[in-house]
Scaffold this active site. Structure first.
Site, PDB file in Angstrom:
ATOM      1  N   ARG A   1     -12.768 -12.631  47.265  1.00 50.54           N
ATOM      2  CA  ARG A   1     -13.110 -12.492  48.712  1.00 50.54           C
ATOM      3  C   ARG A   1     -14.054 -13.290  49.296  1.00 50.54           C
ATOM      4  O   ARG A   1     -15.432 -13.015  49.041  1.00 50.54           O
ATOM      5  CB  ARG A   1     -13.617 -10.861  48.787  1.00 50.54           C
TER       6      ARG A   1
ATOM      7  N   HIS B   1     -16.128  -7.760  53.574  1.00 53.64           N
ATOM      8  CA  HIS B   1     -15.107  -6.772  53.321  1.00 53.64           C
ATOM      9  C   HIS B   1     -14.351  -6.646  54.745  1.00 53.64           C
ATOM     10  O   HIS B   1     -13.157  -6.541  54.723  1.00 53.64           O
ATOM     11  CB  HIS B   1     -15.615  -5.503  53.058  1.00 53.64           C
TER      12      HIS B   1
ATOM     13  N   TYR C   1     -25.357  -7.827  49.201  1.00 52.53           N
ATOM     14  CA  TYR C   1     -25.303  -7.596  48.004  1.00 52.53           C
ATOM     15  C   TYR C   1     -25.041  -8.730  47.062  1.00 52.53           C
ATOM     16  O   TYR C   1     -24.763  -8.259  45.829  1.00 52.53           O
ATOM     17  CB  TYR C   1     -24.168  -6.119  47.978  1.00 52.53           C
TER      18      TYR C   1
END
Lengths: 355, 321
Positions: free
Chosen positions: A255, A259, A268
């Site tokens: 990805r 998100h 993160y």
């Protein structure tokens, strides 16, 4: 005494490497130059549509959106291997599959504008709407596959789940159910390494996600999910043998962005990781291959992007002409409208509560 | 034929499967065993494994797979062995069964009947005696029915089998074999969304459903009272008209449910009466249910499930107001 009673292994397949070099032995013979060009166009189209929704969202013209950037090979490669009568059951990030299967683009934009009228899936499209709760779509795929088998149809169901989704109970239950009844069902795990902020390692101690199929008695394979040709081949092979039972295909992809539009991945994960995956971009490697064979050039590239941009702008314009009508939410709960709902609808209309 | 609720349902399912080749049954132990209460007894032999499916033990996928079957043109009838196990499948019922028609603006819809035994009074283990009708009704998008007689069970099932939306079909365990009544051999429908006036009278109204209907009737008969007894039969959508009409007629209302009192069906019924018939009442609306606590283990069941004595006392209180 003590004996081995069961042994298994998981294979990894790549047909085209990051530089566009092909493994001639694995290359599917039926894949013509024109088909490869079409896959390339579809991947680019998906990326352009994705960028457009993102931009609309930032302008307040679209609702929360889950981008697909980086996962084009997994989605287009598998969609392109599906036959017209095959059915697909997505989660919430399979925009590429919708587009490759010619979902009406204006309805696509309408849905992401925040209107379920965009879910007016045309008859014959053979797909279900976006599923938000993770993995809950998988039992539906199993039920659809059961219904095809029940009716003696040869259609195969292809469903999608993320790496995080493989931790859900519905994932295990669906694998198990489809194994018991030998359903014509293909599970494509889009392992994009991240479930929002949780890395792949936080989901399971298993070395691969593909091996989760083994306990259900289902065949599985791991493929390079940024290699459209490998994904196409794995899906095509699985469809061809789906009459004898289900299959799990774990696509290793990434990805490359957030998100959803509400997420900030810098919280993160390191940019260095993202940069490393950029070198494995699924579109770049197919472009390198096509150019090396003299099938694609800069003129083709700019013509394609211009055509896509026009198609996208026209669809957005059409979607933005839509005017909401609250009747559509009140009168589609059941086949009939209960009196209590009629009263609630009428209350809103006669008092102008919605102005 | 003379039939208890088990036989009436078994007969209804068989007739519906004969009528509709797309109808399939699925659940745990429903095949060779005929279901733990024998509601599907003999149907495997009549219709075969393709249509009477013993599933793996996985409630979420029993409902989830049924949703997919309905999308694929079948008419699934999943059975959850006990309502207390349906919580494992609650997500599928609420997030998909209740929403599919709305989500797709009726382009896709889910004809399916989710059967499950509910209620207590039969000395079972934990989570075998639940009354989840309010939870399912609160999902908005599920039809919820609960028959109290063999006749209504058969008629409601047949009606449900001809509907295009998911019906949560709650079968009171206690009533499965409690009594028999004359049930027509042929197919007939009992309207969904329509309450039954089980008894007509003038002095007060009791609004109830499921296991409590017979208990209420017994009190009314023994005391020779003149009361309307309204058996809801369908919990969602509620038959507001019948409820309001009776409340206005008698001016006194008691609502009786087996489920815990707090946040229950009775609260919904009471609120609607208060909104639409307040000035025609001559007493506060009373509600009677189980205490607001988890269903107890069988040793304490008699302290929990409403009984004739409690109902009788509430009637006295209502009539004294």
């Amino acid at each position: 005494m003590i004996n081995d009673v069961f042994k298994a292994d998981i294979k990894y397949m790549q047909v085209m490497d990051e530089s566009g070099n092909i493994d001639g032995e694995l290359f599917p013979k039926e894949l013509t130059d024109n088909m490869l060009i079409e896959i390339y166009r579809q991947m680019n189209f998906a990326r352009s549509v994705d960028a457009k929704v993102l931009s609309l969202q930032r302008q307040g013209r679209a609702a929360t959106y889950a981008p697909l950037l980086g996962q084009e090979a997994t989605q287009i490669g598998s969609a392109y291997a599906m036959r017209k009568d095959d059915f697909f059951v997505p989660n919430f990030r399979q925009h590429g599959v919708y587009l490759a299967r010619k979902f009406p683009l204006d309805l696509f934009f309408l849905y992401w504008r925040g209107f379920e009228e965009g879910n007016a899936i045309p008859v014959g499209f053979n797909g279900t709407p976006v599923t938000v709760p993770v993995s809950t779509q998988l039992p539906h795929a199993a039920g659809l596959a059961y219904s095809y088998k029940y009716k003696g149809l040869s259609s195969t169901v292809v469903t999608y789940v993320g790496d995080g989704g493989t931790s859900e109970g519905d994932f295990a239950e669906s694998l198990n159910f489809s194994g018991v009844f030998k359903l014509p069902l293909i599970f494509i795990i889009e392992n994009n390494q991240w479930a929002i902020s949780e890395s792949r390692k936080k989901q399971t101690a298993a070395g691969t996600l593909a091996q989760k199929a083994i306990a259900a008695g289902i065949d599985s394979i791991q493929v390079d999910g940024n290699d459209a040709i490998a994904v196409y081949k794995a899906t095509k092979d699985a469809i061809e043998k789906s009459a004898s039972g289900p299959m799990v295909i774990e696509c290793i992809t990434y990805r490359m962005t957030m998100h959803t539009t509400s997420d900030d991945p810098s919280k993160y994960r390191d940019q260095s990781e993202v940069d490393a995956w950029k070198r494995r971009d699924p579109i770049i490697r197919l472009s390198l291959y096509l150019r090396s064979k003299g099938l694609w050039n800069d003129d083709n590239e700019s013509e394609m992007h211009n055509a896509h941009a026009k198609q996208i702008d026209d669809a957005v314009a059409k979607a933005e002409t839509f005017k909401p009508n609250p009747k559509s939410i009140f009168e589609n709960v059941f086949e009939f409208t209960p009196n209590i709902l009629k009263d609630e609808e009428q209350e809103g209309i006669s008092n102008n509560f919605w102005q | 034929m003379q039939a208890n609720m088990v036989l009436a349902l078994n007969n209804a399912i068989e007739l519906c499967m004969n009528e509709n080749n797309s109808m399939v049954l699925l659940g745990e132990d429903i095949g060779i065993d005929g279901g733990v209460f024998r509601v599907t007894d003999g149907l495997l032999q009549k219709f075969g494994e393709k249509r009477v499916i013993d599933t793996p033990l996985a409630e979420s996928s029993i409902i989830g797979t049924s949703i997919g079957m309905a999308l694929g043109g079948l008419h699934p009838v999943p059975e959850i062995q006990f309502a207390g196990f349906s919580y494992l499948a609650f997500s599928q019922a609420v997030t998909h069964a209740a929403r599919y028609r709305s989500r797709t603006r009726s382009k896709m819809y889910l004809p399916m009947i989710i059967r499950m035994p509910v209620g207590g009074g039969v000395k079972t283990l934990e989570l075998h005696s639940e009354s989840p009708e309010a939870m399912y009704s609160n999902a908005q998008g599920l039809i919820v029915v609960e028959p109290s007689t063999p006749y209504d069970a058969k008629g409601l099932f047949i009606k449900a089998s001809r509907m295009k939306d998911p019906v949560v079909f709650l079968e009171p365990t206690k009533l499965y074999r409690l009594f028999k009544q004359e049930v027509p051999d042929d197919m007939y429908e009992v309207e969904i969304g329509k309450a039954r006036t089980a008894n007509e009278g003038d002095d007060f109204s009791i609004i109830t459903y499921g296991t409590m209907v017979n208990v209420v009737q017994s009190v009314i008969e023994k005391r020779k009272l003149s009361a309307d007894v309204i058996d809801l039969r369908t919990i969602n959508p509620l038959d507001e008209d019948t409820i309001i009409e009776s409340a206005k007629k008698t001016g006194k209302v008691l609502i009786v449910q087996e489920a815990p009192l707090s946040f229950g069906v009775g609260a919904e019924v009471a609120a609607r009466i208060a909104e639409k018939a307040m000035y025609e009442l001559d007493a506060p609306i009373l509600r009677l249910g189980a205490p607001s606590l988890p269903y107890p283990f069988p040793g304490y069941e008699n302290y929990y499930v409403p009984n004739e004595k409690k109902i009788s006392a509430y009637i006295d209180r209502l009539l004294s107001m």
